[in-house]
Structure formats: C-alpha cells, structure tokens
Scaffold this motif. Structure first.
Motif, short mmCIF file in Angstrom:
data_model
loop_
_atom_site.label_atom_id
_atom_site.label_comp_id
_atom_site.label_asym_id
_atom_site.label_seq_id
_atom_site.Cartn_x
_atom_site.Cartn_y
_atom_site.Cartn_z
N SER A 134 0.90 -1.22 -0.07
CA SER A 134 -0.16 -0.21 -0.03
C SER A 134 1.04 1.11 -0.05
O SER A 134 2.04 1.18 0.28
CB SER A 134 -0.84 0.07 1.22
OG SER A 134 -1.59 -1.14 1.23
N PHE A 136 1.27 3.97 1.92
CA PHE A 136 0.99 4.40 3.40
C PHE A 136 0.81 6.00 3.65
O PHE A 136 0.02 6.52 4.37
CB PHE A 136 1.81 3.65 4.25
CG PHE A 136 1.68 2.41 4.27
CD1 PHE A 136 0.53 1.66 4.62
CD2 PHE A 136 2.88 1.34 3.70
CE1 PHE A 136 0.68 -0.12 4.51
CE2 PHE A 136 2.94 0.28 3.86
CZ PHE A 136 1.65 -0.75 4.15
N GLU A 139 -2.36 7.08 2.29
CA GLU A 139 -3.48 6.68 3.15
C GLU A 139 -3.47 7.85 4.08
O GLU A 139 -4.51 8.23 4.56
CB GLU A 139 -3.14 5.47 3.84
CG GLU A 139 -3.42 4.20 2.93
CD GLU A 139 -2.97 2.94 3.46
OE1 GLU A 139 -3.06 2.00 2.95
OE2 GLU A 139 -2.68 2.87 4.87
N CYS A 275 -6.94 -0.01 3.67
CA CYS A 275 -5.60 -0.67 3.62
C CYS A 275 -6.00 -2.12 2.94
O CYS A 275 -6.35 -3.01 3.63
CB CYS A 275 -4.79 -0.71 4.61
SG CYS A 275 -2.96 -1.36 4.29
#
Ligand code: GYE
Length: 322
Positions: A134, A136, A139, A275
């Motif tokens: 991912s 991150f 995010e 996620c």
C-alpha cells in the motif's frame, strides 16, 4: 532377472530426470513465505489470501512461517528457506531496516525475493525483485485531508491522540509522517500524546487507558490500525467518553477491515481509511510473470479508498472480501 529389471528402471528414471529428489511434485514452484505476525484483522486476512494463492492446485508448494512480530524470527525463517533451496522467497517485513545481510545471502543463492506489504530500506535495491503493498503516505494524507474538512477551519485547539503502530514499520512511518506534517502546518493542532500501540488491540487498550487516567482532553484519535482503534474504544467506554458521530472524540482508523467498517456504519468510527490486504493473487501473478521472463516494476502500489458512515451499507460491507 529381477535385478536387471530394477537396473533398467533406475536407468530410465535417471534418463527422464525422475530420480532426482522431488519434494512434492517436480512441477510445483516452491515458495517460502515469511509472515511477520498475526497482530491484526488485516494480517489475518493477508495470511489467508497468501496461503490460498500458494496452494498445490495453483502450482505451489508453500513453506510458511509466522514470525510472531519478531524480526529475529523472520531472519531465521528466510535463512531456512535458503537452506531448503526454495524457488522464490516472499517476505512481509516487520520493520524496514536490518535486511541487507539476509537478502544478500538469498541473492548469493540465486533465489529471488519479493517484498510484500511493508518495505525494506536497503541501499542496493537489486537485493530484491519487487515490492508490492500500500501507499501508506497517501493513506495518511487522505486521513489528514478528511480531518481538515471535518474540522471546517475550526480555530480552537484540536488535541489529537495519536496511536502508533510498530515503530520502524513502513505503515507506521508513513501514516505518522502524514499526521506529524499536518500538526506542524496547523497552529491549533496539537498532539495530546503519541502512544506506542504496536498494531495490537491489547497494547493500545493499555496505553489509552493509562493515558485517559491522566488526561481526558482529546478531540481526535488518529489510530494507525483498526485493532488499536478497538482497544482505544474500550478504554474510552470505560472512561465514559463518547466518540464517533455526535460524540466528543472523532475517530480515524486505518485498514477498514469488516469489523471496523461495521462500527463505522454505526457511526462509532468517523473515518476508515482502506488498506487492502489481499496480496496473495497479486504476488502469484508477479511470480508467474517472473518465471515467464517478463519485466516486473520495482514497486507496485494497490488502489485504496476511504469510508465514512454515510456511504456504508450492510450490502456494501457484505460484498467485501475482508
Ligand atoms: O495496517 C496493520 C497491520 O502493514 C499494512 O500491519 C500493514 C499493517 C496494517 O498490523 O493492521
């Protein structure tokens, strides 16, 4: 005659190559997967996805090891895979540093390594084939952007309780960076505290419970995974502090696994940042591409979104895979 027949058979086996030691079936690709632990709902879904992808029906023999949140265990597992002479090694690394030596050993043994989920910080990126996981930081930026909107330019102080995942893990480093940058940028945003929750429900519960015994002046909880959010919610419940939509504390949680999405739909969590743990089929595909001699990108990020109570429905949650 019997002896002659057996000699003939041996000769035939040697000729066809069947006499070589074959662990299961010669055509299976042997994968060693070092999983970092079983600390969260996300991790359980990830392990499940990986184990399903590396099934015999799918052409694999899987050597699996759970390191129980200890990097030393991962190093032992990877070295064991090298000794076993697997075809490919897959690592979900606990933290970013400390991988150079063992990756070099895999390279010397000519075993390609795929890094999944979190990243490794090595100078020589030729030490691994590719990394898939991912983004991150994105995010974290999604969470921060949502919070800026939700606070609608509020001028009063905003006290943020930040619950951090395992230190040194990419998911912690990047999600932390996003909120720390935002706190620096907004004069009225402050950290009430930054607590080490190690991505587990129990650790987070203890840390938040002890914190609330001293200080209850918080407006926002920024929790770097769902399980730590659950622990924090328990501590808030015990302290009689309300949270979620219409509550005193706004809760932001990362992962968006099913249990958290249900709580979000009920208004108990204000924002769930997705996620995606379903890396099994993706890594399978990468291995096939690699074996077919295709070029593989060095880093692959998966698509992710965010969820708020308004957009969640039971149907939407039921249709999701984790
Ligand atoms: O967010 C958390 C897990 O590295 C993406 O690790 C992963 C994180 C995930 O323990 O729940």
């Amino acid at each position: 005659m019997k002896k002659f027949a057996s000699l003939l058979l041996t000769a035939l086996l040697l000729l066809t190559g069947c006499a070589k030691e074959a662990p299961v079936e010669p055509s299976l690709t042997r994968v060693g997967f070092s999983q970092l632990g079983a600390e969260s709902d996300w991790r359980v879904a990830n392990t499940d996805s990986m184990i399903r992808a590396f099934s015999e029906e799918n052409g694999y023999e899987l050597l699996y090891d759970n390191a129980r949140q200890k990097q030393a265990n991962q190093l032992v597992a990877v070295r064991n895979f090298i000794v076993q002479g697997v075809d490919i090694i897959v690592i979900a690394p606990l933290e970013e540093t400390g991988w150079e030596a063992v990756l070099q050993e895999a390279k010397n043994a000519q075993i390609p390594v795929i890094i999944v989920d979190r990243e490794v910080a090595v100078e020589d990126t030729e030490l691994y084939l590719t990394q898939i996981g991912s983004d991150f930081l994105t995010e974290g930026l999604q969470a921060v952007g949502w919070l800026e909107n939700a606070l609608e330019n509020r001028q009063e102080d905003v006290n943020i309780l930040h619950i951090q995942g395992t230190y040194g893990a990419t998911a912690q480093i990047q999600r932390t960076k996003a909120i720390e940058d935002a706190v620096r940028l907004h004069d009225n945003w402050h950290f009430a505290a930054q607590l080490a929750g190690d991505f587990t429900e129990s650790k987070s519960y203890e840390m938040v419970r002890d914190f609330l015994a001293e200080n209850q002046d918080i407006d926002v909880i920024y929790s770097e995974n769902d399980n730590m959010t659950f622990g924090a919610m328990r501590a808030l419940d015990e302290a009689g502090i309300t949270y979620g939509q219409g509550g005193d504390v706004t809760i932001i949680s990362f992962d968006a696994a099913r249990r958290a999405l249900k709580l979000c739909m009920e208004g108990k969590i204000n924002l769930c940042v997705e996620c995606n743990p379903l890396h099994g089929p993706r890594v399978d595909e990468l291995i096939r591409q690699y074996l077919a001699g295709e070029t593989i990108p060095k880093q692959i990020f998966v698509e992710e979104t965010v969820f708020t109570p308004e957009i969640l429905t039971p149907e939407l949650i039921a249709a999701r895979q984790y």
